[in-house]
Design a protein around this motif. Sequence first.
Motif, PDB file in Angstrom:
ATOM      1  N   TYR A   1      15.857  -4.028  -9.007  1.00 43.10           N
ATOM      2  CA  TYR A   1      14.864  -3.773  -8.040  1.00 43.10           C
ATOM      3  C   TYR A   1      13.611  -3.414  -8.624  1.00 43.10           C
ATOM      4  O   TYR A   1      13.463  -2.843  -9.894  1.00 43.10           O
ATOM      5  N   PRO A   2      12.468  -3.739  -7.817  1.00 43.00           N
ATOM      6  CA  PRO A   2      11.240  -3.069  -8.551  1.00 43.00           C
ATOM      7  C   PRO A   2      11.140  -1.631  -8.508  1.00 43.00           C
ATOM      8  O   PRO A   2      11.944  -0.648  -8.056  1.00 43.00           O
ATOM      9  N   GLU A   3      10.211  -1.265  -9.575  1.00 42.28           N
ATOM     10  CA  GLU A   3      10.242   0.006 -10.093  1.00 42.28           C
ATOM     11  C   GLU A   3       9.913   1.060  -9.012  1.00 42.28           C
ATOM     12  O   GLU A   3      10.346   2.297  -8.931  1.00 42.28           O
ATOM     13  N   ASP A   4       9.366   0.618  -7.980  1.00 37.22           N
ATOM     14  CA  ASP A   4       9.041   1.587  -6.899  1.00 37.22           C
ATOM     15  C   ASP A   4       9.892   1.427  -5.611  1.00 37.22           C
ATOM     16  O   ASP A   4       9.426   1.952  -4.574  1.00 37.22           O
ATOM     17  N   PHE A   5      10.937   0.683  -5.962  1.00 35.07           N
ATOM     18  CA  PHE A   5      11.965   0.529  -4.809  1.00 35.07           C
ATOM     19  C   PHE A   5      12.662   2.125  -4.487  1.00 35.07           C
ATOM     20  O   PHE A   5      12.953   2.764  -5.323  1.00 35.07           O
ATOM     21  N   GLY A   6      12.503   2.106  -2.859  1.00 29.99           N
ATOM     22  CA  GLY A   6      12.956   3.598  -2.525  1.00 29.99           C
ATOM     23  C   GLY A   6      14.523   4.095  -2.258  1.00 29.99           C
ATOM     24  O   GLY A   6      14.991   4.780  -1.972  1.00 29.99           O
ATOM     25  N   TYR A   7      15.400   2.723  -2.251  1.00 29.01           N
ATOM     26  CA  TYR A   7      16.619   2.773  -1.946  1.00 29.01           C
ATOM     27  C   TYR A   7      16.843   3.508  -0.550  1.00 29.01           C
ATOM     28  O   TYR A   7      17.813   4.151  -0.213  1.00 29.01           O
ATOM     29  N   ASP A   8      15.868   3.191   0.407  1.00 22.15           N
ATOM     30  CA  ASP A   8      15.880   3.565   1.804  1.00 22.15           C
ATOM     31  C   ASP A   8      16.275   2.307   2.575  1.00 22.15           C
ATOM     32  O   ASP A   8      15.327   1.522   2.976  1.00 22.15           O
ATOM     33  N   TYR A   9      17.308   1.828   2.929  1.00 31.29           N
ATOM     34  CA  TYR A   9      17.736   0.807   3.743  1.00 31.29           C
ATOM     35  C   TYR A   9      17.255   0.875   4.978  1.00 31.29           C
ATOM     36  O   TYR A   9      17.659  -0.363   5.642  1.00 31.29           O
ATOM     37  N   THR A  10      16.865   1.972   5.582  1.00 26.14           N
ATOM     38  CA  THR A  10      16.361   2.116   6.997  1.00 26.14           C
ATOM     39  C   THR A  10      14.910   1.547   6.909  1.00 26.14           C
ATOM     40  O   THR A  10      14.336   1.161   8.166  1.00 26.14           O
ATOM     41  N   ASP A  11      14.240   1.492   5.826  1.00 22.87           N
ATOM     42  CA  ASP A  11      12.712   0.985   5.593  1.00 22.87           C
ATOM     43  C   ASP A  11      12.956  -0.649   5.387  1.00 22.87           C
ATOM     44  O   ASP A  11      13.896  -1.477   4.655  1.00 22.87           O
ATOM     45  N   GLU A  12      12.177  -1.386   6.300  1.00 19.52           N
ATOM     46  CA  GLU A  12      12.180  -2.828   6.529  1.00 19.52           C
ATOM     47  C   GLU A  12      11.941  -3.570   5.171  1.00 19.52           C
ATOM     48  O   GLU A  12      12.752  -4.345   4.873  1.00 19.52           O
ATOM     49  N   ASP A  13      10.932  -2.875   4.351  1.00 19.55           N
ATOM     50  CA  ASP A  13      10.648  -3.570   2.905  1.00 19.55           C
ATOM     51  C   ASP A  13      12.090  -3.451   2.092  1.00 19.55           C
ATOM     52  O   ASP A  13      12.377  -4.480   1.472  1.00 19.55           O
ATOM     53  N   ASP A  14      12.557  -2.239   1.971  1.00 19.66           N
ATOM     54  CA  ASP A  14      13.814  -2.041   1.240  1.00 19.66           C
ATOM     55  C   ASP A  14      14.971  -2.828   1.724  1.00 19.66           C
ATOM     56  O   ASP A  14      15.700  -3.439   0.872  1.00 19.66           O
ATOM     57  N   ALA A  15      15.089  -2.909   2.952  1.00 20.07           N
ATOM     58  CA  ALA A  15      15.999  -3.886   3.611  1.00 20.07           C
ATOM     59  C   ALA A  15      16.104  -5.117   3.084  1.00 20.07           C
ATOM     60  O   ALA A  15      17.019  -5.844   3.083  1.00 20.07           O
ATOM     61  N   GLU A  16      14.672  -5.796   3.163  1.00 15.57           N
ATOM     62  CA  GLU A  16      14.628  -7.126   2.904  1.00 15.57           C
ATOM     63  C   GLU A  16      14.965  -7.421   1.335  1.00 15.57           C
ATOM     64  O   GLU A  16      15.520  -8.229   0.826  1.00 15.57           O
ATOM     65  N   GLU A  17      14.643  -6.459   0.568  1.00 19.07           N
ATOM     66  CA  GLU A  17      14.790  -6.125  -0.908  1.00 19.07           C
ATOM     67  C   GLU A  17      16.501  -6.376  -1.100  1.00 19.07           C
ATOM     68  O   GLU A  17      17.016  -6.927  -1.978  1.00 19.07           O
ATOM     69  N   GLU A  18      17.173  -5.437  -0.513  1.00 17.51           N
ATOM     70  CA  GLU A  18      18.471  -5.381  -0.345  1.00 17.51           C
ATOM     71  C   GLU A  18      19.166  -6.697  -0.114  1.00 17.51           C
ATOM     72  O   GLU A  18      20.368  -6.984  -0.394  1.00 17.51           O
TER      73      GLU A  18
END
Length: 562
Positions: A115-132
């Motif tokens: 994951y990117p260093e600034d990844f928040g592991y917040d899967y309700t966040d749209e950007d984090d969800a795309e990364e996941e």
Amino acid sequence: EIMAASGVELLQCLEALPMEKQMMEYILHVTKHQNGSKQTDIAVLIIELFQQLMPVFWKCFIYDDIDVTTAVLPFASQLTVTLGKQIKMKSNAFSFPAIDHFPQLMSIMYKQMQYPEDFGYDYTDEDDAEEEVLRSKLRKLSQKIVKILPTESLQFLCGALANVTMPLSAARTSELEAALRLVFHYCEGLSPAATSLALEAGPFRQVIEALHQSDVAYHPHREVVILYYDIVVRYAKVLKEKQELLPGILSTMSGAQGLQHPHPRVRSRSCYLLLRLVKEMGPILRPYVETAVGGIQGLLTNHTSLPLQPDDSLYLFETTGLLIGKAGLNESEQQRYLMAVITPHIRSIEEIISSGNLSHDPDHYGGILANFIAAIAYMSKPISKPSPEVKKILLGIIPVLLSALRSLPTNEHVRGKTIIALQRMIICLNADIIPRMSVFLELLISHCDTKDILDVTQLLNQLCIKFKSAAVPSIDSSVMPFLRKCYELIPRASEDGDLAPHLITEQLSIQKLIFIFLQHIVIRNVTAVLLSPTNSPQLEEILRVMKEGAVSIMEPSMKKTC
């Protein structure tokens, strides 16, 4: 996407060629004898196109943009399929040997799994969800590769872990998380037999043991800790054979790095995973019960600073029941650990009953009370054959359950959880529960509705099935109230004589409950209850109901029951 689609088509064209045309010898031969001809052999053309395509693919696959990486994943997946087919052909002379590309493929895949260093592991966040979503696809690709190249994948996994900064508690989060993902998902690509062998001996088992001996559980990031506990449970077989690793693991899972972790997600997952681990280990855990129960007690009694979701509390109570009922403890140990957990819990039930909050806000506090009752059911679930000392404690819980039901009998959640708890107590306490059932049944029958009349019926039937003729004292005063309640709940036709289809279904369902209950009374040898002073005056009415059911109801199974 165009590049990926072109690559997939080229691979499929290559696979469609006869085997001899897929060989390097054929390509060299054709190239040598073309002599400047304008006509190019299809096999040669495919290889030439691959030489142009692969550098572009690597640039796209490693590109720092999830849309670009995602777009070329279909080609990576098809390349894996092609490799599998080439391996089955058992030849090392392919003109396009897919195996040559897999070291680079696995290396880039591992890099992109981080994951990117600034990844928040917040899967309700749209950007984090795309990364996941991208990582999920990469894990599926990894699983395919393991299935085809298990040895090479394990070598890569070992190398990835070896390159992680030591100690693991200080490792970079994204790198360590990706390496642990390789470990967690590795066996998903193996057959059950191969998984068993990998856990018995060899490099993969050594990896698991090394993780348990490391300080990875003390990593500051919650997701690393959770993933490690997932690995603990998934590969618990190693712990069964190397039990000296258990104290450290149970200590971290039960302490500040698990059940009492400051982050709610770690606490929640630890509750569930500790339950899974206890189920898996069974009596092996006997020497370590105090560690686990201490952590459970610490969390359950610390609601203010370490709040729990209702389901998490239920996991902890079921874990306690497993430790007491399945860990091979002696009677005094069972009594001590059960009292340690149940005493503050009973106190909480008594406090909510006496607080007056149930009358001020019955919906909210009724839900809390229902969860307290459910916890008792979950705790007693694994205790099917309690010792005399444990049985004495469980009997002492019955008046508390009754007080809880009496305090809010109109709440369907309180009634429902009480029924579940009673069903468990019937199994645990056997005949000792019989004298205590009639008062529960009176309250449940008088307040039940169409939503839980089935649950009440199942409770009555369970008593008949479990105790047979001995069940008479427990249900004697409930037979007629139950039958009247059922008739009260049966939908009636409107003035014009019509009944909506869904109401007809409901009507038949409730009638069926009546007939099944009476059937259980007969076939379970509980008929003495119909001849008791309480019910004998209504025996003729009961027989008339059965007769009408046999004559007028067309549903075959109900007619047969009558």
